[in-house]
Design an enzyme around this catalytic site. Structure first.
Site, short mmCIF file in Angstrom:
data_model
loop_
_atom_site.label_atom_id
_atom_site.label_comp_id
_atom_site.label_asym_id
_atom_site.label_seq_id
_atom_site.Cartn_x
_atom_site.Cartn_y
_atom_site.Cartn_z
N ASP A 8 0.86 -1.17 0.00
CA ASP A 8 0.00 0.00 0.00
C ASP A 8 0.91 1.24 0.00
O ASP A 8 2.09 1.14 0.33
CB ASP A 8 -0.88 -0.03 1.26
N ASP A 10 -0.15 5.09 0.99
CA ASP A 10 -0.34 6.04 2.09
C ASP A 10 -0.40 5.33 3.45
O ASP A 10 -1.23 4.45 3.67
CB ASP A 10 -1.63 6.82 1.87
N LYS A 183 -8.59 -4.65 -3.50
CA LYS A 183 -7.19 -4.84 -3.84
C LYS A 183 -6.90 -6.33 -4.02
O LYS A 183 -6.10 -6.73 -4.87
CB LYS A 183 -6.29 -4.26 -2.76
#
Length: 256
Positions: A8, A10, A183
């Site tokens: 990921d 952020d 995701k």
């Protein structure tokens, strides 16, 4: 041995200042030297991670929470909400003064001019207020739409639109995904091209949109700054991203 790592952005690769710690960068480069493929799995758009992809020489990425997937520079999957369904959601939000922002692989477009919830949400991404075109989705392929509303009102959208997913990433904003979109689903597209299974992957994340990914892969890491629900599903919980948590996790797992 796990062969591919999904990160990921952020709160995982990027710290609280929205920059990548030197320790994280060196850990990723060392992992690559050790034979791992490095990939991104983010809610961001492709154009929002261009500099990161270039800096790390990454050619494989899952963006828009699984709706736009690229493997070795080739688009292998692209999906979005049907225009008719999106029109209904937009109309519902307009009646409540709750705007949307459209994203494709090249740009971000707002449905209304300056709006507090849009500005505050995008500020956390260090991204300027988008250009305005309320009908952009009708003339272009849109792979992600953001709806801006408070968490207390989210149930109204879930009830009215049961055929889509609302995944919150900010107190004022949710990603709108097709039912079953995540995701994890995007990662499966990459693994299929590689001839690998979910058991062959390791994923790192911190947000609510990482839960399906962390549950699906063979080994998962939640950042110390992550949501408690994220930590609950992870194989391992590391330190805060600001305290070199990513590099520490990779050492713990003997990736580096």
């Amino acid at each position: 041995m796990n062969k591919i790592l999904f990160f990921d952005v952020d709160g995982t690769l990027y710290n609280s200042e929205k920059v990548m710690p030197d320790s994280a960068k060196e850990a990723l480069l060392q992992a690559r030297r050790n034979g791992y493929e490095i990939a991104i799995a983010t809610g961001r758009a492709p154009f929002m991670i261009d500099s990161l992809l270039e800096e790390l020489d990454i050619q494989t990425y899952v963006t828009f929470n699984g709706q736009y997937v690229v493997y070795q520079g080739e688009v292998v999957y692209a999906n979005g909400i049907a225009k008719e369904e999106l029109a209904k959601i937009i109309a519902f939000g307009e009646a409540r003064n709750e705007p949307v922002v459209f994203l494709d692989d090249k740009q971000m477009i707002a449905s209304v001019g300056e709006h507090k919830m849009v500005s505050e949400s995008l500020d956390t991404l260090k991204y300027p207020y988008p250009a305005l075109d309320s009908s952009y989705y009708m003339q272009h392929e849109v792979y992600q739409t953001l709806i801006f509303m408070e968490e207390k009102d989210e149930h109204l959208y879930r009830t009215a639109f049961p055929n889509v997913e609302f995944v919150r990433w900010h107190r004022y904003s949710c990603d709108i995904l097709p039912k079953g979109g995540s995701k994890a689903a995007g990662i499966e597209k990459v693994l299929s091209r590689m001839g690998l299974t979910l058991a062959d992957a390791i994923a790192f994340g911190d947000g609510m949109n990482d839960i399906e990914m962390l549950e699906a892969v063979g080994t998962s890491v939640a950042m110390g700054n992550g949501h408690e629900k994220v930590k609950a599903v992870a194989t391992y919980v590391t330190d805060h991203v600001d305290a070199d948590g990513l590099a520490k996790a990779m050492r713990h797992l003997k990736i580096i």
